[in-house]
Design a protein around this motif. Structure first.
Motif, PDB file in Angstrom:
ATOM      1  N   ARG A  94       0.820  -1.207   0.000  1.00  0.00           N
ATOM      2  CA  ARG A  94       0.000   0.000   0.000  1.00  0.00           C
ATOM      3  C   ARG A  94       0.858   1.262   0.000  1.00  0.00           C
ATOM      4  O   ARG A  94       0.572   2.215  -0.731  1.00  0.00           O
ATOM      5  N   PHE A  95       1.923   1.301   0.814  1.00  0.00           N
ATOM      6  CA  PHE A  95       2.710   2.541   0.851  1.00  0.00           C
ATOM      7  C   PHE A  95       3.566   2.694  -0.407  1.00  0.00           C
ATOM      8  O   PHE A  95       3.852   3.814  -0.833  1.00  0.00           O
ATOM      9  N   ILE A  96       3.930   1.577  -1.047  1.00  0.00           N
ATOM     10  CA  ILE A  96       4.641   1.685  -2.328  1.00  0.00           C
ATOM     11  C   ILE A  96       3.695   2.226  -3.398  1.00  0.00           C
ATOM     12  O   ILE A  96       4.094   3.035  -4.254  1.00  0.00           O
ATOM     13  N   GLN A  97       2.426   1.818  -3.356  1.00  0.00           N
ATOM     14  CA  GLN A  97       1.448   2.380  -4.289  1.00  0.00           C
ATOM     15  C   GLN A  97       1.222   3.868  -4.016  1.00  0.00           C
ATOM     16  O   GLN A  97       1.010   4.647  -4.950  1.00  0.00           O
ATOM     17  N   LYS A  98       1.242   4.257  -2.752  1.00  0.00           N
ATOM     18  CA  LYS A  98       1.152   5.681  -2.417  1.00  0.00           C
ATOM     19  C   LYS A  98       2.303   6.450  -3.060  1.00  0.00           C
ATOM     20  O   LYS A  98       2.108   7.534  -3.629  1.00  0.00           O
ATOM     21  N   TRP A  99       3.500   5.879  -2.985  1.00  0.00           N
ATOM     22  CA  TRP A  99       4.675   6.498  -3.611  1.00  0.00           C
ATOM     23  C   TRP A  99       4.495   6.578  -5.129  1.00  0.00           C
ATOM     24  O   TRP A  99       4.809   7.605  -5.749  1.00  0.00           O
ATOM     25  N   LEU A 100       3.978   5.507  -5.738  1.00  0.00           N
ATOM     26  CA  LEU A 100       3.754   5.493  -7.187  1.00  0.00           C
ATOM     27  C   LEU A 100       2.816   6.620  -7.614  1.00  0.00           C
ATOM     28  O   LEU A 100       3.081   7.332  -8.586  1.00  0.00           O
ATOM     29  N   CYS A 101       1.720   6.777  -6.877  1.00  0.00           N
ATOM     30  CA  CYS A 101       0.735   7.805  -7.236  1.00  0.00           C
ATOM     31  C   CYS A 101       1.283   9.211  -7.015  1.00  0.00           C
ATOM     32  O   CYS A 101       1.109  10.092  -7.862  1.00  0.00           O
ATOM     33  N   LYS A 102       1.965   9.403  -5.885  1.00  0.00           N
ATOM     34  CA  LYS A 102       2.422  10.742  -5.506  1.00  0.00           C
ATOM     35  C   LYS A 102       3.603  11.225  -6.346  1.00  0.00           C
ATOM     36  O   LYS A 102       3.672  12.408  -6.714  1.00  0.00           O
ATOM     37  N   TYR A 103       4.529  10.330  -6.668  1.00  0.00           N
ATOM     38  CA  TYR A 103       5.776  10.759  -7.308  1.00  0.00           C
ATOM     39  C   TYR A 103       5.917  10.327  -8.767  1.00  0.00           C
ATOM     40  O   TYR A 103       6.843  10.775  -9.444  1.00  0.00           O
ATOM     41  N   VAL A 104       5.003   9.475  -9.257  1.00  0.00           N
ATOM     42  CA  VAL A 104       5.110   9.015 -10.649  1.00  0.00           C
ATOM     43  C   VAL A 104       3.851   9.372 -11.439  1.00  0.00           C
ATOM     44  O   VAL A 104       3.919  10.125 -12.414  1.00  0.00           O
ATOM     45  N   LEU A 105       2.702   8.847 -11.020  1.00  0.00           N
ATOM     46  CA  LEU A 105       1.493   8.964 -11.842  1.00  0.00           C
ATOM     47  C   LEU A 105       0.930  10.382 -11.885  1.00  0.00           C
ATOM     48  O   LEU A 105       0.663  10.912 -12.971  1.00  0.00           O
ATOM     49  N   LEU A 106       0.742  10.998 -10.718  1.00  0.00           N
ATOM     50  CA  LEU A 106       0.171  12.352 -10.720  1.00  0.00           C
ATOM     51  C   LEU A 106       1.087  13.387 -11.363  1.00  0.00           C
ATOM     52  O   LEU A 106       0.616  14.225 -12.143  1.00  0.00           O
ATOM     53  N   PRO A 107       2.416  13.375 -11.090  1.00  0.00           N
ATOM     54  CA  PRO A 107       3.279  14.338 -11.790  1.00  0.00           C
ATOM     55  C   PRO A 107       3.284  14.152 -13.306  1.00  0.00           C
ATOM     56  O   PRO A 107       3.372  15.117 -14.056  1.00  0.00           O
ATOM     57  N   LYS A 108       3.180  12.901 -13.754  1.00  0.00           N
ATOM     58  CA  LYS A 108       3.265  12.643 -15.199  1.00  0.00           C
ATOM     59  C   LYS A 108       1.935  12.877 -15.912  1.00  0.00           C
ATOM     60  O   LYS A 108       1.902  13.448 -17.006  1.00  0.00           O
ATOM     61  N   PHE A 109       0.833  12.468 -15.294  1.00  0.00           N
ATOM     62  CA  PHE A 109      -0.451  12.496 -15.990  1.00  0.00           C
ATOM     63  C   PHE A 109      -1.462  13.477 -15.394  1.00  0.00           C
ATOM     64  O   PHE A 109      -2.524  13.680 -15.989  1.00  0.00           O
TER      65      PHE A 109
END
Length: 358
Positions: free
Chosen positions: A100-115
């Motif tokens: 869950r916290f790795i997915q939080k990292w994915l959303c916060k630092y990868v998906l939202l900044p990119k898309f």
């Protein structure tokens, strides 16, 4: 000439952002992972499993960075349970906290900044600074702006049936293959999708993001035709002054939904005049002259009455205190105050809670 220069600058900026977003060693820094873990603790810190995780937090963060950079499969299965929400049974597949916290990292630092910038502004779910209040205010803003230009009009309200369950894997997998070069990032994102046999799960933050971006192209398609459009996950609306044109447009729109595997709830999907009540996010709206009337759904009042009747029984048994019921009622009144429900709250207080509050 200016357009060419502007286009080149935009392309250079996009390439720079692409390199930064796919610099996995930098993105998966210990500080970023630590920040993601702290945010994931919110609201669940009281759980024993979370407290145990926190005792070994630094070790877990180092392990997470190592697993991400090595492209390891971080999936640990699901914690499955059911909840009953407004009379509906929902199957929840919750993630273990490490994932869950790795997915939080994915959303916060990868998906939202990119898309994040590719989403329309009126797409209101699962983004910082947005939510149901933002979606409701956006609808009210659209209604006010529309009424300045037009005396009356129509609204199409759209509701999806079992949205998460019907999301297809293939378009999302293709989307991430097209937009990422780093195989480790692609693997993380695709495995978060294929962890489910069908559709997406309700207990995953990456699934929440996938749900808001899944029909992003359709959002842009609608915005190109109608200015007054908004969506909160599986609920959306279009406001138009011409009913016939809106009816013709819905045929095209519904065909696009069908191609994406989305099933519509036709009980809630309909075109009505703005002068009649329509429902969006559990609130009923209508236009009276230039005034916006808001009312809570009748089911919301019914549930509140049942809830407080249950609380009174617990109070009489000595299980709940008067202060606990009072705090809950203040919260309910605050929510209903935004929906012009003073009379309903007065009746609830007088008929149900009078024995306690007098």
């Amino acid at each position: 000439m200016n357009n060419t220069r502007r286009g080149k600058r935009r392309k250079r900026k996009e390439l720079k952002q692409q390199k930064e977003i796919e610099n996995l060693s930098k993105l998966a820094s210990l500080q970023n992972l630590y920040n993601a873990a702290l945010q994931s603790f919110r609201l669940v810190f009281w759980k024993q499993s979370i407290q145990r995780f926190r005792l070994s937090l630094l070790f877990r963060i180092h392990q997470a960075r190592k697993d991400i950079l090595n492209g390891k499969d971080i999936r640990q299965g699901f914690i499955c349970f059911r909840i009953f929400e407004r009379g509906k049974k929902r199957e929840i597949q919750s993630l273990h906290f490490y994932e869950r916290f790795i997915q939080k990292w994915l959303c916060k630092y990868v998906l939202l900044p990119k898309f994040g910038n590719t989403l329309i502004k009126e797409n209101s779910a699962s983004q910082k600074g947005k939510g149901t209040t933002f979606a409701s205010k956006t609808l009210e803003k659209h209604l006010r702006e529309f009424l300045i230009k037009h005396n009356t009009g129509y609204i199409l309200t759209v509701d999806f049936s079992k949205y998460f369950e019907n999301i297809k894997h293939e378009p999302l997998i293709q989307f991430y293959n097209d937009n990422f070069q780093d195989e480790r990032l692609k693997s993380l994102l695709i495995k978060a999708i294929t962890a489910y046999e069908k559709g997406l799960g309700l207990g995953s933050e990456v699934s929440q993001f996938n749900a808001i971006i899944y029909i992003n192209k359709i959002d842009h398609f609608v915005k190109n035709h109608y200015k007054y459009y908004g969506r909160y996950m599986d609920d959306s609306y279009i406001i138009s002054e011409n009913k016939e044109k809106l009816q013709e447009f819905t045929k095209v729109l519904f065909k696009k939904y069908e191609e994406m595997g989305i099933v519509l709830n036709f009980k809630k999907t309909r075109i009505v005049p703005l002068t009649q009540y329509f429902t969006f996010l559990k609130t009923r709206y209508k236009i009276d002259g230039k005034k916006i009337i808001k009312k809570p759904c009748r089911s919301s009042i019914t549930r509140a009455r049942r809830r407080y009747k249950g609380m009174i029984k617990l109070y009489k048994k000595g299980v709940m205190s008067k202060d606990e019921i009072s705090r809950s009622f203040v919260s309910t009144k605050g929510s209903m105050k935004r929906r012009n429900a003073r009379r309903s709250m007065y009746k609830l207080e007088k008929e149900v809670l009078s024995d306690i509050f007098i």
